[in-house]
Each structure stands twice: as C-alpha cells, then as structure tokens.
Design an enzyme around this catalytic site. Structure first.
Site, mmCIF file in Angstrom:
data_model
loop_
_atom_site.group_PDB
_atom_site.id
_atom_site.type_symbol
_atom_site.label_atom_id
_atom_site.label_comp_id
_atom_site.label_asym_id
_atom_site.label_seq_id
_atom_site.Cartn_x
_atom_site.Cartn_y
_atom_site.Cartn_z
ATOM 1 N N ASN A 1 0.883 -1.167 0.000
ATOM 2 C CA ASN A 1 0.000 0.000 0.000
ATOM 3 C C ASN A 1 0.922 1.219 0.000
ATOM 4 O O ASN A 1 1.698 1.419 0.937
ATOM 5 C CB ASN A 1 -0.845 -0.034 1.261
ATOM 6 N N CYS B 1 -6.336 5.384 7.841
ATOM 7 C CA CYS B 1 -5.596 4.476 6.962
ATOM 8 C C CYS B 1 -4.567 3.771 7.814
ATOM 9 O O CYS B 1 -3.610 4.396 8.287
ATOM 10 C CB CYS B 1 -4.931 5.234 5.817
ATOM 11 N N ASN C 1 -2.304 1.146 7.151
ATOM 12 C CA ASN C 1 -0.963 1.025 6.589
ATOM 13 C C ASN C 1 -0.274 2.376 6.566
ATOM 14 O O ASN C 1 0.937 2.482 6.792
ATOM 15 C CB ASN C 1 -1.022 0.442 5.182
ATOM 16 N N HIS D 1 -16.399 -0.292 6.401
ATOM 17 C CA HIS D 1 -16.007 -1.502 5.680
ATOM 18 C C HIS D 1 -17.189 -2.446 5.542
ATOM 19 O O HIS D 1 -18.004 -2.587 6.461
ATOM 20 C CB HIS D 1 -14.882 -2.233 6.413
ATOM 21 N N GLU E 1 -10.677 -0.333 -2.236
ATOM 22 C CA GLU E 1 -10.723 0.795 -1.321
ATOM 23 C C GLU E 1 -11.536 1.957 -1.872
ATOM 24 O O GLU E 1 -11.463 2.277 -3.070
ATOM 25 C CB GLU E 1 -9.312 1.291 -0.993
ATOM 26 N N ARG E 2 -12.251 2.583 -0.988
ATOM 27 C CA ARG E 2 -13.026 3.778 -1.301
ATOM 28 C C ARG E 2 -12.096 4.876 -1.826
ATOM 29 O O ARG E 2 -11.156 5.280 -1.167
ATOM 30 C CB ARG E 2 -13.725 4.227 -0.022
ATOM 31 N N CYS F 1 -4.578 -3.165 2.637
ATOM 32 C CA CYS F 1 -5.388 -2.144 3.312
ATOM 33 C C CYS F 1 -5.377 -2.481 4.793
ATOM 34 O O CYS F 1 -5.903 -3.519 5.200
ATOM 35 C CB CYS F 1 -6.815 -2.131 2.766
ATOM 36 N N THR G 1 -6.764 -0.912 7.569
ATOM 37 C CA THR G 1 -8.062 -0.932 8.239
ATOM 38 C C THR G 1 -8.927 -2.052 7.674
ATOM 39 O O THR G 1 -9.741 -2.631 8.394
ATOM 40 C CB THR G 1 -8.787 0.422 8.095
ATOM 41 N N GLY G 2 -8.727 -2.378 6.380
ATOM 42 C CA GLY G 2 -9.463 -3.495 5.789
ATOM 43 C C GLY G 2 -9.081 -4.817 6.426
ATOM 44 O O GLY G 2 -9.935 -5.684 6.644
#
Length: 297
Positions: A13, A79, A81, A176, A225-226, A234, A236-237
């Site tokens: 990322n 975010c 990462n 998410h 990702e948005r 990601c 937070t993903g």
C-alpha cells in the site's frame, strides 16, 4: 509550486508523505490527485500529511496530526498502513525521538509504536458495529446471525445483474463491508467492488473486503478501497476482516492476514470495547521534489 515528498509503502500500500510541521502547503483536491497520479505525478494510493497538533490536542498529549487524502483527492478518516508509515516517517526524520506516539486523525487518536523487529504496531481503536456509526442504512434489511456477529444482505445493481451478497459491516474509523469468499483470487473484485463502494446504503461510501479463511489463524484478503480502487494491502481493511471473522466465530484472537502486498498481523480480544492492534512493515522507498501545477488537469 515545488514541494518535497517522501514515497513510502506498507505491505505494498503506497503513499506520498508530506511534512507540514513547519507550515501548511495549502494543496487543493486537484493537487492531491496530481500527486497520486501514477503517470503525471508521483503515484500513490493515498497522500499522508504530517501536521503539528492543535493546542488543545497537544495539551492532551497528542504529538502530531495525521491527514489522509485518497487518490481521488478526497479526505478520509483513517488508513492503517499509512499510520505505520507515518510513525516510521516522523521517527526517521527526527521529528520525534519516541518509539510510541499519539496521533490525531479525523476519526480519533491512534498510537503507533515502533517494534524491535522493524515493524510497526498500531492501536487502531475499538471497532464499531452499530449501523448508524459505520454509517450504514440497514432499514428494511433482515440480518443473518452467525456467532456473535451478523451478515447483511446487500443487493447489487448494474453489471452484477441484481445479485445479493452477504456482508459484515464494521467501522475501523472508516466504513467496511466484508464478505466471505471461497477463493480470494477468483473473487469478482473488479466487478462488484465499485458497486459496493458506492452503494446507496453507505452514505459515505465504503471499503469492500473479500475474505478467504485459510484456518483459524490465517486468512487471505483483497480490498477495493473507497476512492482508490483495489490496493495491494489495506490496514483498516485487514482489521475489519479479522474483527468480522472473529465475530462470526471463524477466527482466533490473533490472525495473520496475507494481502497481495505482504503480511499483516491483527490481534483483537473479541470484546467490543477493546482495541484492535495491527502490526506490519513500513518502508521508505525514495525521497524527492516535484513541481505541482497551480491548476492540474
């Protein structure tokens, strides 16, 4: 305008990091898009900006403010990462001598910590499952209960021809929607990712996660990702996916997440009030300077 930047990456990322501790650059959304452009700018999934804390935040022990813009120029809340790269940047640049810092984001204060093995651990705060706090419009929907969690039926339009997917919905400071897949490599990320991201039930759009459970301590993950499209990783993903898997009764409390860009380790007790901890790499790629047009095309 000529500015200096640092290119960094965490599990693939990638980010452009800007230092505004000496004063604001005053960039527009179009200029952030220019920096993120992989043909005309530097190229990045997100632009990260380091700023001093507000006087009030500083009085509460906050070290920095962390501002995130996606590749489309829009500001976002969090975010993971990027938070690791942020911590590595301020430490390597001599902006702090602390191994653990407190950082103000749009969604709250986080605490990244540099570890002895060169990776960075971030306290990502506690997950939010209440639909209104994601935010997610759950009106008229009947969730499917599983474990201590639930999956929501999400009807997709357009190319998916009215298909319905079941998603676990959670906020990790940003929204998410996580769905379970048998084979993450075969998941229709390019097809359904954009439909989920802009689904009308997510008023602030959403990050679409595709989670394959390998065993109770290992998963594979892809995320659309948005505002950025599919990325190599990601943070937070990964947190959202593991939290969802734990709630659904599929995962243990510490899980290795294999993304296309590398491995992240996520730990969560399973108690809603407890923080999620993410550990992973943060690497400087190169530094440079670039001329930014006043009005990029």
């Amino acid at each position: 305008m000529k500015i200096r930047f640092t290119k960094m990456q965490g599990a693939g990322n990638d980010f452009v990091v800007l230092d505004e501790t000496a004063g604001p650059l005053g960039l527009s959304a179009a200029q952030y898009r220019f920096l993120a452009d992989r043909h005309f700018g530097v190229g990045a999934d997100q632009i990260l900006t380091v700023r001093p804390p507000s006087p009030r935040a500083a009085a509460e022990g906050v070290d920095f403010e962390y501002v995130i813009h996606n590749a489309d120029g829009g500001e976002v809340e969090q975010c993971g990462n990027g938070a690791r790269c942020f911590a590595r940047f301020v430490h390597d640049r001599g902006l702090t001598g602390k191994d653990t810092i407190r950082v103000q984001t749009k969604s709250g204060v986080i605490s990244p910590r540099l570890t002895g093995d060169g990776r960075v651990t971030v306290d990502m705060g506690s997950p939010q499952f209440e639909p209104a706090k994601v935010p997610f419009d759950a009106s008229g929907l009947a969730p499917v209960a599983q474990g201590s969690g639930q999956k929501w039926p999400l009807a997709l339009d357009g190319q998916a021809q009215g298909a319905t997917v079941l998603v676990a919905v959670v906020s990790m400071g940003n929204p998410h929607a996580v769905q379970l897949v048998d084979d993450v490599d075969a998941a229709p990320v390019a097809l359904t990712g954009p439909l989920i991201e802009r689904h009308a039930r997510f008023p602030q759009r959403v990050n679409a996660g595709y989670l394959q459970v390998v065993d109770r301590s290992h998963v594979r993950l892809r995320v659309f990702e948005r505002g950025a499209g599919e990325t190599l990783a990601c943070g937070t993903g990964a947190c959202a996916a593991v939290v969802s898997g734990i709630r659904l009764g599929l995962l243990d409390t510490t899980v290795d997440v294999q993304t296309r860009g590398g491995r992240l380790t996520i730990a969560w007790s399973g108690r809603e009030a407890d923080s999620v901890f993410m550990t992973g790499p943060a690497t400087t790629v190169f530094e440079g300077q670039i001329d930014i047009p006043d009005t990029p095309v």
